[in-house]
Design an enzyme around this catalytic site. Structure first.
Site, short mmCIF file in Angstrom:
data_model
loop_
_atom_site.label_atom_id
_atom_site.label_comp_id
_atom_site.label_asym_id
_atom_site.label_seq_id
_atom_site.Cartn_x
_atom_site.Cartn_y
_atom_site.Cartn_z
N HIS A 1 0.82 -1.22 0.00
CA HIS A 1 0.00 0.00 0.00
C HIS A 1 0.85 1.26 0.00
O HIS A 1 0.48 2.27 0.62
CB HIS A 1 -0.95 0.01 1.21
CG HIS A 1 -2.04 -1.01 1.11
ND1 HIS A 1 -3.18 -0.80 0.37
CD2 HIS A 1 -2.16 -2.26 1.63
CE1 HIS A 1 -3.97 -1.87 0.46
NE2 HIS A 1 -3.36 -2.78 1.21
N ASP B 1 -0.69 -4.93 6.06
CA ASP B 1 -1.66 -5.84 5.43
C ASP B 1 -1.40 -6.00 3.94
O ASP B 1 -0.73 -5.18 3.32
CB ASP B 1 -3.08 -5.29 5.64
CG ASP B 1 -3.25 -3.91 5.01
OD1 ASP B 1 -2.30 -3.10 5.11
OD2 ASP B 1 -4.29 -3.65 4.40
N GLU B 2 -1.94 -7.07 3.40
CA GLU B 2 -2.05 -7.29 1.95
C GLU B 2 -0.77 -7.01 1.16
O GLU B 2 -0.78 -6.24 0.21
CB GLU B 2 -3.17 -6.41 1.37
CG GLU B 2 -4.53 -6.75 1.92
CD GLU B 2 -5.65 -5.92 1.26
OE1 GLU B 2 -6.63 -6.55 0.82
OE2 GLU B 2 -5.54 -4.69 1.19
N VAL B 3 0.32 -7.65 1.54
CA VAL B 3 1.56 -7.45 0.79
C VAL B 3 1.57 -8.40 -0.41
O VAL B 3 1.43 -9.61 -0.25
CB VAL B 3 2.79 -7.69 1.69
CG1 VAL B 3 4.07 -7.40 0.93
CG2 VAL B 3 2.70 -6.82 2.94
#
Ligand SMILES: *[C@@H]1O[C@H](CO)[C@@H](O)[C@H](O)[C@H]1NC(C)=O
Ligand SMILES: *[C@@H]1O[C@H](CO)[C@@H](O)[C@H](O)[C@H]1NC(C)=O
Ligand SMILES: *[C@@H]1O[C@H](CO)[C@@H](O)[C@H](O)[C@H]1NC(C)=O
Length: 545
Positions: free
Chosen positions: A280, A340-342
């Site tokens: 992100h 989060d969400e790598v």
């Protein structure tokens, strides 16, 4: 005595109005809804009310410091709150009913606010440990609000203002009431995302105001993300200069950020900033060359970039200086570090990363590389003396965490109940957001599902349940900007507000619906364009001021 007097007044009025005939030309519904019972939201822990009604006169009613209070006129936080709540009660320049003025001998002259602890915390910041409890006694001739610190007083002032109701003739009344109240959870937050769309300050401030009306105490500011970097850093001005949607109009200057923090503090709200990495972060790369991982297509760079480059010392040098600044800009004891969400595909494509993975013995397990990065980041942030909060993946990936780390549960799968059980079994504090992604919308009354979710509803010991510090309603910004943010958030977030404040047995959706309809109208009347729950009307419709 007062009740009797009132009753006779009512009989008289009824006779008069029936004679006049206007009771029957559509006014009946209006009468009913305006003078109906007060709607407290969130419901206090303990309260007793009666039919003894007192009149508040806008000319003489005052909110004042009690003589015994440890806070006085020098406490600008309270002075400010007194003014705010006076105007919520009487409106801006609205007249109170004149007709009945003299038939009420039961006036409530003032509300005395008494802070009881030696340090009222007038100039402090709210924290996870703040005491927000208060006692409120509404009786003649004065009402008394007692709280240990200003934080409880703020909550009690909100409750007092909610007890006031308008009669059909525009007069403000309040019934004899006794309340003892405190929050069920210490962390009651709202996440707003100012990266997917830039949010003008006005919208952020209006929502802080709405948060106070719902007894929320944490503004989780998801301030930057892939799409834009509106936070203006003094140390690295290029981050916003190149990474914001616009370098001057779509940024939060240091003065803007200060204003948000102070506006929030005055309402007992913490500002918890989130700087999410290593994923992100696309917008970070525009102003900080070399920070992101170059992605490869075959054996050559493709020209695109992935997550933060975890193998370079320059990355950690940057993070050290950046978080040093962030830790001084935001006074809160916690920083949210995301995690989060790598997406691993770019790391996989890059030969230098491959080499590093081999050297470290990570094999092909990119979660280990992610953990390596997070670990070093956490060490950096620890040196700023801040606590940190992270999204659940950081825990799931087995990163070594300091004992006071707070883990933020957001995923729906595996079921959040299992995740909360695992996190608390490992001894960490946790907070819940999975059922409260309010950016997800559907037709109908989705506040019901929001209302029914409970952060302590998982299989675990009493000890584990104590590690649940609360939750946050999240409004992610993909489909939200200044035009629709407020009505999309309220009153749906109010459902989360009651879940996090009121007793766990407050679950009756019928009572909640009735109160929430009125609470929503109250927000509308106070200038918050909260959307309707269902068919109906407000006694005072939104004027869009
Ligand atoms: C307040 O008092 C009025 C007048 O006696 C009564 O009609 C009303 O039901 C009372 N409200 C509550 C919440 O008890
Ligand atoms: C990076 O830092 C480590 C530890 O401080 C040091 O051993 C190493 O030589 C540095 N690498 C480079 C390329 O400077
Ligand atoms: C708790 O455990 C029981 C028995 O295994 C299970 O039936 C129930 O669904 C669990 N409750 C939650 C909230 O996970």
């Amino acid at each position: 005595m007062a009740a009797l007097r009132l009753l006779s007044v009512w009989t008289l009025l009824l006779t008069v109005t029936v004679c006049d005939g206007w009771l029957f030309d559509g006014f009946a519904a209006r009468r009913h809804s305006e003078s109906d019972e007060v709607a407290l939201w969130p419901l206090p822990q303990k309260f007793q009310t009666s039919v003894d009604a007192f009149r508040l006169s806008s000319a003489s009613f005052q909110i004042v410091h009690a003589k015994e209070s440890t806070a006085g006129p020098s406490c600008s936080l309270l002075q400010n709150a007194f003014r705010r709540y006076y105007s919520y009660i009487f409106g801006n320049g609205r007249k109170h009913g004149k007709n009945l003025e003299n038939v009420f001998d039961a006036d409530l002259a003032e509300l005395q606010v008494q802070i009881t602890s030696a340090d009222p915390e007038c100039d402090g910041y709210p924290s996870l440990k703040s005491d927000e409890s208060y006692q409120l006694e509404v009786n003649q001739p004065t009402a008394v609000l007692k709280a240990a610190s200003v934080w409880g007083a703020l909550r009690g002032l909100e409750t007092f203002s909610q007890l006031v109701y308008e009669d059909d003739y525009g007069g403000q009344n309040i019934n004899k009431t006794s309340i003892s109240d405190f929050p069920r959870f210490a962390h009651r937050g709202i996440l707003l995302d100012s990266s997917r769309h830039y949010l003008p300050l006005k919208v952020i401030l209006a929502n802080l105001e709405a948060m106070a009306m719902n007894k929320f105490n944490v503004f989780h500011w998801h301030i930057v993300d892939d799409q834009s970097f509106p936070f203006q850093s003094r140390t690295f001005p290029d981050l916003s200069h190149k990474g914001a949607y616009h370098p001057y109009t779509h940024v939060y200057t240091p003065a803007d950020v200060k204003m948000v923090i102070e506006f929030a503090r005055m309402r007992g709200i913490r500002v918890l900033a989130e700087f999410d990495s290593p994923g992100h972060t696309f917008s970070w790369g525009k102003g900080q060359t070399g920070l992101l991982t170059p992605c490869f297509s075959g054996s050559s760079p493709s020209g695109t970039f992935g997550p933060v480059n975890p193998i370079l010392n320059s990355t950690y040098d940057f993070m050290t200086r950046f978080f040093k600044e962030v830790s001084t800009v935001f006074p809160d004891a916690y920083i949210h570090l995301g995690g989060d969400e790598v997406d691993f595909s770019c790391w996989k494509s890059n030969p230098d990363i491959q080499k590093f993975m081999d050297q470290q013995g990570f094999g092909q397990d990119y979660r280990k590389l992610e953990s390596y990065y997070i670990q070093r980041l956490l060490d950096i942030v620890s040196t700023t003396n801040k606590g940190y909060m992270v999204w659940q993946e950081v825990f799931d990936n087995g990163v070594k965490l300091k004992a006071d780390t707070q883990i933020h549960v957001w995923k729906e799968k595996p079921p959040y109940q299992d995740e909360m059980a695992r996190i608390t079994a490992a001894g960490f504090q946790t907070l819940l957001s999975s059922p409260w992604y309010l950016n997800r919308i559907s037709y109908g009354q989705d506040w019901l599902g929001i209302y029914k979710a409970d952060p302590q509803n998982f299989n675990g010991t009493a000890e584990q349940k104590k590690l649940v510090i609360g939750g946050e309603a999240c409004l992610w910004g993909e489909y939200v900007d200044a035009t629709n943010l407020t009505p999309r958030l309220w009153p749906r977030a109010s459902a989360v507000g009651e879940r996090l404040w009121s007793d766990e047995n407050v679950k009756d959706v019928g009572s909640a619906y009735d109160r929430l309809v009125k609470h929503r109208c109250r927000m509308v009347r106070r200038g918050i364009p909260a959307e309707p729950l269902y068919i109906g009307f407000c006694p005072h419709e939104y004027s869009g001021n």
